[in-house]
Design a protein around this motif. Structure first.
Motif, PDB file in Angstrom:
ATOM      1  N   THR A  49     -17.020  -5.882 -59.596  1.00  0.00           N
ATOM      2  CA  THR A  49     -16.778  -5.347 -58.247  1.00  0.00           C
ATOM      3  C   THR A  49     -16.685  -6.491 -57.266  1.00  0.00           C
ATOM      4  N   PHE A  50     -15.654  -6.431 -56.430  1.00  0.00           N
ATOM      5  CA  PHE A  50     -15.446  -7.443 -55.392  1.00  0.00           C
ATOM      6  C   PHE A  50     -15.588  -6.778 -54.017  1.00  0.00           C
ATOM      7  N   ARG A  51     -16.018  -7.579 -53.056  1.00  0.00           N
ATOM      8  CA  ARG A  51     -16.184  -7.068 -51.700  1.00  0.00           C
ATOM      9  C   ARG A  51     -15.309  -7.844 -50.729  1.00  0.00           C
ATOM     10  N   CYS A  52     -14.805  -7.133 -49.740  1.00  0.00           N
ATOM     11  CA  CYS A  52     -14.018  -7.751 -48.672  1.00  0.00           C
ATOM     12  C   CYS A  52     -14.556  -7.273 -47.331  1.00  0.00           C
ATOM     13  N   ASP A  53     -14.825  -8.211 -46.439  1.00  0.00           N
ATOM     14  CA  ASP A  53     -15.189  -7.887 -45.061  1.00  0.00           C
ATOM     15  C   ASP A  53     -14.041  -8.330 -44.158  1.00  0.00           C
ATOM     16  N   PRO A  54     -13.332  -7.388 -43.574  1.00  0.00           N
ATOM     17  CA  PRO A  54     -12.186  -7.754 -42.742  1.00  0.00           C
ATOM     18  C   PRO A  54     -12.638  -8.271 -41.379  1.00  0.00           C
ATOM     19  N   ILE A  55     -11.698  -8.728 -40.603  1.00  0.00           N
ATOM     20  CA  ILE A  55     -11.971  -9.086 -39.218  1.00  0.00           C
ATOM     21  C   ILE A  55     -12.415  -7.808 -38.492  1.00  0.00           C
ATOM     22  N   SER A  56     -13.470  -7.940 -37.715  1.00  0.00           N
ATOM     23  CA  SER A  56     -14.038  -6.743 -37.084  1.00  0.00           C
ATOM     24  C   SER A  56     -12.992  -6.060 -36.208  1.00  0.00           C
ATOM     25  N   GLU A  57     -12.979  -4.771 -36.258  1.00  0.00           N
ATOM     26  CA  GLU A  57     -12.069  -3.903 -35.511  1.00  0.00           C
ATOM     27  C   GLU A  57     -10.650  -3.890 -36.062  1.00  0.00           C
ATOM     28  N   HIS A  58     -10.394  -4.587 -37.155  1.00  0.00           N
ATOM     29  CA  HIS A  58      -9.101  -4.442 -37.832  1.00  0.00           C
ATOM     30  C   HIS A  58      -9.144  -3.141 -38.627  1.00  0.00           C
ATOM     31  N   ASN A  59      -8.228  -2.231 -38.337  1.00  0.00           N
ATOM     32  CA  ASN A  59      -8.277  -0.941 -39.009  1.00  0.00           C
ATOM     33  C   ASN A  59      -7.450  -0.904 -40.292  1.00  0.00           C
ATOM     34  N   PRO A 102     -15.523   2.905 -47.491  1.00  0.00           N
ATOM     35  CA  PRO A 102     -16.257   4.121 -47.127  1.00  0.00           C
ATOM     36  C   PRO A 102     -16.462   4.349 -45.634  1.00  0.00           C
ATOM     37  N   LYS A 103     -16.658   3.332 -44.863  1.00  0.00           N
ATOM     38  CA  LYS A 103     -16.918   3.534 -43.439  1.00  0.00           C
ATOM     39  C   LYS A 103     -15.845   2.891 -42.585  1.00  0.00           C
ATOM     40  N   GLY A 104     -14.733   2.583 -43.196  1.00  0.00           N
ATOM     41  CA  GLY A 104     -13.649   1.969 -42.452  1.00  0.00           C
ATOM     42  C   GLY A 104     -13.908   0.538 -42.059  1.00  0.00           C
ATOM     43  N   SER A 105     -14.940  -0.086 -42.667  1.00  0.00           N
ATOM     44  CA  SER A 105     -15.199  -1.494 -42.346  1.00  0.00           C
ATOM     45  C   SER A 105     -14.931  -2.326 -43.588  1.00  0.00           C
ATOM     46  N   PHE A 106     -15.990  -2.645 -44.378  1.00  0.00           N
ATOM     47  CA  PHE A 106     -15.772  -3.430 -45.578  1.00  0.00           C
ATOM     48  C   PHE A 106     -15.121  -2.582 -46.664  1.00  0.00           C
ATOM     49  N   SER A 107     -14.570  -3.269 -47.666  1.00  0.00           N
ATOM     50  CA  SER A 107     -13.937  -2.582 -48.787  1.00  0.00           C
ATOM     51  C   SER A 107     -14.419  -3.192 -50.094  1.00  0.00           C
ATOM     52  N   THR A 108     -14.419  -2.388 -51.152  1.00  0.00           N
ATOM     53  CA  THR A 108     -14.737  -2.881 -52.483  1.00  0.00           C
ATOM     54  C   THR A 108     -13.585  -2.563 -53.428  1.00  0.00           C
ATOM     55  N   LEU A 109     -13.390  -3.452 -54.375  1.00  0.00           N
ATOM     56  CA  LEU A 109     -12.409  -3.268 -55.437  1.00  0.00           C
ATOM     57  C   LEU A 109     -13.154  -3.395 -56.760  1.00  0.00           C
ATOM     58  N   GLU A 110     -13.124  -2.349 -57.573  1.00  0.00           N
ATOM     59  CA  GLU A 110     -13.818  -2.358 -58.847  1.00  0.00           C
ATOM     60  C   GLU A 110     -12.798  -2.323 -59.972  1.00  0.00           C
ATOM     61  N   PHE A 148      -4.095 -11.239 -41.950  1.00  0.00           N
ATOM     62  CA  PHE A 148      -5.017 -12.359 -42.063  1.00  0.00           C
ATOM     63  C   PHE A 148      -5.735 -12.257 -43.408  1.00  0.00           C
ATOM     64  N   PHE A 149      -5.611 -13.302 -44.193  1.00  0.00           N
ATOM     65  CA  PHE A 149      -6.128 -13.275 -45.552  1.00  0.00           C
ATOM     66  C   PHE A 149      -7.504 -13.917 -45.656  1.00  0.00           C
ATOM     67  N   GLY A 150      -8.298 -13.388 -46.579  1.00  0.00           N
ATOM     68  CA  GLY A 150      -9.537 -14.033 -46.958  1.00  0.00           C
ATOM     69  C   GLY A 150      -9.276 -15.127 -47.985  1.00  0.00           C
ATOM     70  N   PRO A 151     -10.335 -15.825 -48.412  1.00  0.00           N
ATOM     71  CA  PRO A 151     -10.171 -16.930 -49.357  1.00  0.00           C
ATOM     72  C   PRO A 151      -9.908 -16.487 -50.783  1.00  0.00           C
ATOM     73  N   GLY A 152     -10.139 -15.199 -51.066  1.00  0.00           N
ATOM     74  CA  GLY A 152      -9.870 -14.691 -52.405  1.00  0.00           C
ATOM     75  C   GLY A 152     -11.073 -14.745 -53.328  1.00  0.00           C
ATOM     76  N   THR A 153     -11.024 -13.913 -54.355  1.00  0.00           N
ATOM     77  CA  THR A 153     -11.984 -13.939 -55.463  1.00  0.00           C
ATOM     78  C   THR A 153     -11.213 -14.267 -56.727  1.00  0.00           C
ATOM     79  N   ARG A 154     -11.595 -15.373 -57.357  1.00  0.00           N
ATOM     80  CA  ARG A 154     -10.915 -15.744 -58.602  1.00  0.00           C
ATOM     81  C   ARG A 154     -11.657 -15.124 -59.770  1.00  0.00           C
ATOM     82  N   LEU A 155     -10.996 -14.261 -60.516  1.00  0.00           N
ATOM     83  CA  LEU A 155     -11.587 -13.585 -61.673  1.00  0.00           C
ATOM     84  C   LEU A 155     -11.061 -14.211 -62.952  1.00  0.00           C
ATOM     85  N   THR A 156     -11.987 -14.565 -63.832  1.00  0.00           N
ATOM     86  CA  THR A 156     -11.644 -15.045 -65.166  1.00  0.00           C
ATOM     87  C   THR A 156     -12.283 -14.115 -66.180  1.00  0.00           C
TER      88      THR A 156
END
Lengths: 112, 114
Positions: B20-30, B70-78, B104-112
């Motif tokens: 599971t990966f988590r992403c926190d977007p820029i606040s107030e970005h919908n 779930p709350k329109g803020s952070f997101s998870t990818l499983e 606007f992009f985050g730094p990414g999660t590298r999965l191996t």
């Protein structure tokens, strides 16, 4: 089905000269085109965009040209600097959701 | 403005495990997007959220992939039952309702996946 294509995997230019990166697309319905720069281990960073109703947009050293009849756009960097060395991605904005469709990228090396 | 953040930055897992990966977007970005990037390719769109609603999913997103916001803020990818072909950089991007079209992009999660 590659809708956005960057046919040059790499480009090498001398510092101070012009860098020209090219991009072709197939879908005439794209509304916007964007260029991103990417350094290793970082996410893509937005550089410049252009609306499909324009043919040129300029921001400092960066200029993007759009030729709709040829379905072609290019990014000009003048003058090129060593810090510009990175992978450059062309992207098209698609549909109501605003998702981006990216090309394969071009690695630019600017030599001092 | 702290930018888009992603966690973890790197993940090594064995085939068949769930991640599971988590992403926190820029606040107030919908608007929030997930992309996947493999070596030598540009990022490929996976899924899109507007607030908490998942409005588009790519054909690339098999049944083993699920994303939530779930709350329109952070997101998870499983990713369930990971496969070696899942090895890639997973990128999250956000954008707001301003005049610009850029994401606007985050730094990414590298999965191996071993």
């Amino acid at each position: 089905d590659q809708q956005v294509k960057q046919n040059s995997p790499s480009l090498s230019v001398q510092e101070g000269r012009i860098s020209i990166l090219n991009c072709d697309y197939t879908n005439s319905m794209f509304d916007y085109f964007l260029w991103y720069k990417k350094y290793p281990a970082e996410g893509p960073t937005f550089l410049i965009s252009i609306s499909s109703i324009k043919d040129k947009n300029e921001d400092g050293r960066f200029t993007v040209f759009l030729n709709k009849s040829a379905k072609h756009l290019s990014l000009h960097i003048v003058p090129s600097q060593p810090g510009d060395s990175a992978v450059y991605f062309c992207a098209a904005l698609s549909g109501n959701t605003g998702k981006l469709i990216f090309g394969q990228g071009t690695t630019l090396q600017v030599k001092p | 403005d702290t930018g888009v953040s992603q966690d973890p930055r790197h993940k090594i897992t064995k085939r068949g495990q769930n991640v599971t990966f988590r992403c926190d977007p820029i606040s107030e970005h919908n608007r929030l997007y997930w992309y996947r990037q493999t070596l030598g390719q540009g990022p490929e769109f996976l899924t899109y959220f507007q607030n908490e609603a998942q409005l588009e999913k790519s054909r690339l997103l098999s049944d083993r992939f699920s994303a939530e916001r779930p709350k329109g803020s952070f997101s998870t990818l499983e990713i369930q039952r990971t496969e070696q072909g899942d090895s890639a950089m997973y990128l999250c991007a956000s954008t707001g309702q301003g005049p610009g079209v850029e994401q606007f992009f985050g730094p990414g999660t590298r999965l191996t996946v071993l």
